[in-house]
Design an enzyme around this catalytic site. Sequence first.
Site: not given
Length: 517
Positions: A59, A86-87, A174, A176, A228-233, A373
């Site tokens: 942070g 870190c912080y 870090h 990560e 919508s055609g996207g992977v999520d929906s 994602k």
Amino acid sequence: MPQPPDTETVLVIDFGAQYTQLIARRIRECHVFCEIIPADTPAEQIARRQPKGIVLSGGPASVYEPNAPRADMGIYQLGIPVLGICYGHQLMSYQLGGVVEPSERREYGRTELTVIEPEDPLFADFGTRLTCWMSHGDKVLQPPPGFQVTAVTESTPVAAMADPARRFYGVQFHPEVHHTPFGKQLIDRFLKRVCGCRGDWTPGNFVEQAAEEIRRQVGDGHVLVAVSGGVDSMTVAALVYRAIGGERLTCVFVDHGLLRAGEAEQVRETFSRLFPVHLVYVDARERFLERLKGVEDPEQKRKIIGETFIRVFEEHADELRGCEYLAQGTLYPDVIESGATKHSATIKTHHNVGGLPPDMRLKVIEPLRYLFKDEVRAVAAELGLPEEVVWRQPFPGPGLAVRIAGEVTPERLEMVRAADKIVLEEIWRAGLMREIWQSFAVLPAVRSVGVMGDQRTYAHPIVVRAVVSEDAMTADWARLPYEVLERISNRIVGEVPGVNRVLYDITSKPPATIEWE
Ligand code: XMP
């Protein structure tokens, strides 16, 4: 936020670092479920979640500032392992009685780390000289009682520390970020060796748990999914189908005519092949184009598209009326960015289709709300969605309209769609679809002179945009191989009428955005 049942969980306390999401991603990559929680979460609340471990994020603050965010001191009494980064490392030192030196001077970038406790469970077998990524001003001068220093750098006397008895660990660097090559392994060791995590958070397990959760949430109700055609929906639709079957699931797909080449056909084909579900297909292509006639302003275009969606849904409300639940593809970054980790009531009801009529009063369920994602893609593959859907790039709700500068006309739409198809085909052909976050064509509102055959041309350029990103918040332009760029350029100029020049956008986000409008 309730965690999925029977899942070992690690909680990441967020002190406002830009890297906090990355910490969560790395933990998930170790197949351990984690959630980001606000700095002021009371220890009792954390204890109720029975986490296997707690991570204190980085942070921007300094621990001595009066309003610096602090963890509840009670977390150190819970008997739960803690890793400060870190912080978080400085804060743990400060809160447990160590000495932190405030400093204006920063240590930034790749730094050599010397391990002085080679038996430490986080560093064992790594060797004594390592490269890590530092980004800090303040530093810990003296660890708290009970801690030993496990690693140092030239200018940081407590670059890592450990209190094995209490299972408290701190690192100034870090782990990560990719610039700390051993970082992911260090996080994995904290999770497995120190916290005792099994690491069984896998797409397969997620699917079973999520299906169970959906059955519990909706009971014998009917569910609507706007695809919508996207992977999520598509993943939401597949997940709800897995949970309750097709009888009580209605999917609606509005074709606004601003989709990529072949997208509408693919949604319908995937549906009919994979799930026998009632798909309300609405062909609204002409209507959207009609409404967009003469409109040049980007915000105006978005507004019109959003409103037209609502009107279309209203007209089809009878077909959708029997549904009590709306399942939508909100992802974890949406939840984090909308501040939902701080105030759970304000979760963004954001979805690609631009909104449903307010009188439909649907109860929202968000089965993907814990996922990043890449995890959605893994779940999509687990559910048997085809590769073209699994690896489909994110696509904005207003579609190609925001990739055409100025007015959207059928001719300009055709031009950008044809160029876009070529860009995507070449990215797939080069095997780059997994590395590239988004790649597409943009039609700017200028023309330039060229020569084709013996003819002078005065025609349109196409801008090719390809970016790499982890979450779309920031992005870098993709260093596509010259041969790929060359093929894209040759094909666009050769195959798309009205285009005589191809440009490559080499701007990162920030300062640019991914889309042009
Ligand atoms: P920008 O252009 O802001 O985009 O860098 C970030 C990500 O969001 C997508 N995007 C949208 N998605 N509705 C959406 O559902 C929108 O209006 C919209 N605008 C941008 C963009 O494609 C990128 O992935």
